[in-house]
Design a protein around this motif. Sequence first.
Motif, PDB file in Angstrom:
ATOM      1  N   THR A  47      25.632  42.906  30.535  1.00 50.28           N
ATOM      2  CA  THR A  47      26.680  42.082  31.151  1.00 50.28           C
ATOM      3  C   THR A  47      28.017  42.236  30.449  1.00 50.28           C
ATOM      4  O   THR A  47      29.061  42.149  31.088  1.00 50.28           O
ATOM      5  CB  THR A  47      26.279  40.598  31.188  1.00 50.28           C
ATOM      6  N   THR A  48      28.000  42.491  29.126  1.00 46.06           N
ATOM      7  CA  THR A  48      29.242  42.718  28.384  1.00 46.06           C
ATOM      8  C   THR A  48      29.007  43.784  27.320  1.00 46.06           C
ATOM      9  O   THR A  48      27.920  43.843  26.733  1.00 46.06           O
ATOM     10  CB  THR A  48      29.743  41.438  27.663  1.00 46.06           C
ATOM     11  N   CYS A  51      27.581  42.644  23.917  1.00 43.46           N
ATOM     12  CA  CYS A  51      26.368  41.822  23.992  1.00 43.46           C
ATOM     13  C   CYS A  51      25.585  41.899  22.680  1.00 43.46           C
ATOM     14  O   CYS A  51      25.159  42.984  22.266  1.00 43.46           O
ATOM     15  CB  CYS A  51      25.492  42.290  25.144  1.00 43.46           C
ATOM     16  N   TRP A  80      28.582  51.984  30.469  1.00 39.15           N
ATOM     17  CA  TRP A  80      29.534  50.881  30.692  1.00 39.15           C
ATOM     18  C   TRP A  80      30.356  51.087  31.954  1.00 39.15           C
ATOM     19  O   TRP A  80      31.149  50.232  32.337  1.00 39.15           O
ATOM     20  CB  TRP A  80      30.438  50.710  29.470  1.00 39.15           C
ATOM     21  N   SER A  85      29.109  43.455  37.159  1.00 39.06           N
ATOM     22  CA  SER A  85      29.761  42.268  37.711  1.00 39.06           C
ATOM     23  C   SER A  85      28.706  41.500  38.503  1.00 39.06           C
ATOM     24  O   SER A  85      27.674  42.069  38.886  1.00 39.06           O
ATOM     25  CB  SER A  85      30.931  42.653  38.617  1.00 39.06           C
TER      26      SER A  85
END
Length: 99
Positions: A47-48, A51, A80, A85
């Motif tokens: 998600t990021t 993380c 990445w 999203s």
Amino acid sequence: MNIKEKILTALKSVYDPELNINVVDLGLIYNVEVAETADVTITMTLTTPGCPLHDSITSGVRYCVEGIEETRKVEVNLVWEPAWSPEKMTPEGLRLLGR
């Protein structure tokens, strides 16, 4: 059930601990390739980029797929691009998130 379906079903047991949603419904699994040799390459994201659970999630994915009898070598490619999203989530993932 073919091997790719088996892999995706098994991956539903790997959860993002912060969101408590599995990596498939969260939309983190971008691609599953199974070679004729039964080697598996999974392309996924998180998600990021920062993380903190990066290693535990990718290790969980690898371990989960290695546990499937029909697979041999398992490689997990963390990418990445495209960035994750919420639009990548399945309807079930969105429901679990309360959307």
